[in-house]
Enzyme design. Sequence first.
Site, PDB file in Angstrom:
ATOM      1  N   ASP A   1       0.704   4.919   2.031  1.00  0.00           N
ATOM      2  CA  ASP A   1      -0.020   5.496   3.166  1.00  0.00           C
ATOM      3  C   ASP A   1      -0.988   6.582   2.708  1.00  0.00           C
ATOM      4  O   ASP A   1      -0.613   7.532   2.004  1.00  0.00           O
ATOM      5  CB  ASP A   1       0.970   6.089   4.185  1.00  0.00           C
ATOM      6  CG  ASP A   1       1.731   5.004   4.931  1.00  0.00           C
ATOM      7  OD1 ASP A   1       1.259   3.854   4.956  1.00  0.00           O
ATOM      8  OD2 ASP A   1       2.804   5.327   5.490  1.00  0.00           O
TER       9      ASP A   1
ATOM     10  N   HIS B   1       4.774   0.180   0.144  1.00  0.00           N
ATOM     11  CA  HIS B   1       5.474  -0.661   1.118  1.00  0.00           C
ATOM     12  C   HIS B   1       4.593  -1.760   1.685  1.00  0.00           C
ATOM     13  O   HIS B   1       3.369  -1.746   1.550  1.00  0.00           O
ATOM     14  CB  HIS B   1       6.079   0.197   2.235  1.00  0.00           C
ATOM     15  CG  HIS B   1       5.099   1.040   2.985  1.00  0.00           C
ATOM     16  ND1 HIS B   1       4.617   2.226   2.503  1.00  0.00           N
ATOM     17  CD2 HIS B   1       4.503   0.857   4.179  1.00  0.00           C
ATOM     18  CE1 HIS B   1       3.782   2.749   3.362  1.00  0.00           C
ATOM     19  NE2 HIS B   1       3.675   1.945   4.400  1.00  0.00           N
TER      20      HIS B   1
ATOM     21  N   HIS C   1       0.843  -1.206   0.000  1.00  0.00           N
ATOM     22  CA  HIS C   1       0.000   0.000   0.000  1.00  0.00           C
ATOM     23  C   HIS C   1       0.872   1.247   0.000  1.00  0.00           C
ATOM     24  O   HIS C   1       2.089   1.193   0.214  1.00  0.00           O
ATOM     25  CB  HIS C   1      -0.914   0.005   1.226  1.00  0.00           C
ATOM     26  CG  HIS C   1      -0.149   0.176   2.505  1.00  0.00           C
ATOM     27  ND1 HIS C   1       0.620  -0.827   3.055  1.00  0.00           N
ATOM     28  CD2 HIS C   1       0.018   1.257   3.309  1.00  0.00           C
ATOM     29  CE1 HIS C   1       1.213  -0.384   4.145  1.00  0.00           C
ATOM     30  NE2 HIS C   1       0.873   0.890   4.322  1.00  0.00           N
TER      31      HIS C   1
ATOM     32  N   ARG D   1       4.430   6.865  14.165  1.00  0.00           N
ATOM     33  CA  ARG D   1       4.455   7.378  12.790  1.00  0.00           C
ATOM     34  C   ARG D   1       3.751   8.724  12.683  1.00  0.00           C
ATOM     35  O   ARG D   1       2.711   8.943  13.285  1.00  0.00           O
ATOM     36  CB  ARG D   1       3.741   6.384  11.871  1.00  0.00           C
ATOM     37  CG  ARG D   1       3.891   6.723  10.392  1.00  0.00           C
ATOM     38  CD  ARG D   1       3.004   5.851   9.534  1.00  0.00           C
ATOM     39  NE  ARG D   1       1.617   6.299   9.599  1.00  0.00           N
ATOM     40  CZ  ARG D   1       0.603   5.710   8.962  1.00  0.00           C
ATOM     41  NH1 ARG D   1       0.826   4.640   8.245  1.00  0.00           N
ATOM     42  NH2 ARG D   1      -0.615   6.178   9.058  1.00  0.00           N
TER      43      ARG D   1
HETATM   44 FE   LIG Z   1       1.980   1.991   5.715  1.00  0.00          FE
END
Ligand SMILES: [Fe+2]
Length: 299
Positions: free
Chosen positions: A106, A268, A104, A284
């Site tokens: 982000d 990723h 995917h 994150r």
């Molecule tokens: Fe991700």
Amino acid sequence: MFQIRPFDAPLGAEVIDIDLGKPLAAADYERMINAFHDHSLLVFRDQDITPEQHIAFSKRLGELQVHIQSTYHLPGYPEIYSISNVVDENGKPIGLADAGKVWHTDLSYVTQPSRCSLLHALEVPHDDSGKPLGDTLFASTIRAYEALPDATKRRLVGLKAMHSYMHIFDKITAMKRVGAANLVPLTEEQKKKVPDVMHPVVITHPYTRKKILFVNEGITVSIAGLPQAEGAALLQELVDHAHKPEFVYRHSWRAGDLLMWDNFSTQHLAMHDYALPRRRRMRRTTVQGSTPVYDPLPT
Ligand SMILES: [Fe+2]
């Protein structure tokens, strides 16, 4: 004066001798950003930084996004999303354990997807021999586009694809493992905040102007404007192509790593090859990017 050491891989570089806890001078920031655009992924080792410092560094790149899964915001820091398999003393997960189980990009499900993500590792699981577990694979969407046959490149011009948060939500939920799947169902109000969006299948990178294959297995649902079967076959072909081994860098994490990756020029996948009592704890941030566009001007 930090050094930039490119990896022997399709993307990525390590930045050596830098402390992200301290503000970067303008010239250093510019050098770092140029390296980021050249390599799509920067690895900063041994970063001992607070949530405030993580946020401050991320904000140099733009406005921070707040994830729709508010359950896993770091308490007191809505801009930080906790990714972890750890549970607190009451058995409550402290973060999303199931992040990234399918390829995917982000937040490609929003109108202005993440320009970049910055993921800081606090705890990394290891096997009994000391080898790190929970690697992350990154694929270059620039290399993937460049490797497409010319006929396919021509076919993709002008095509758009639908991206959906609920698509990846359902995929990950269907993959649930006992004691691990912990995505929290969205309320109707939350669902309204993440309607499906359309993006061009090929986009132009907003900074480097390179062409990018912008579909991913986890979030892209369908290609518009083609008969259903033809669109589905084309999408499957493209998402399979996008993460061929020759486009991939695999990162083995160390505690203290901060990875900063470009969500336009990479996609990723997180390896889920560990479980408690092996602990993984990460934080994150994501930085809002521009609306993806295809610009036909030559690069
Ligand atoms: Fe991700």
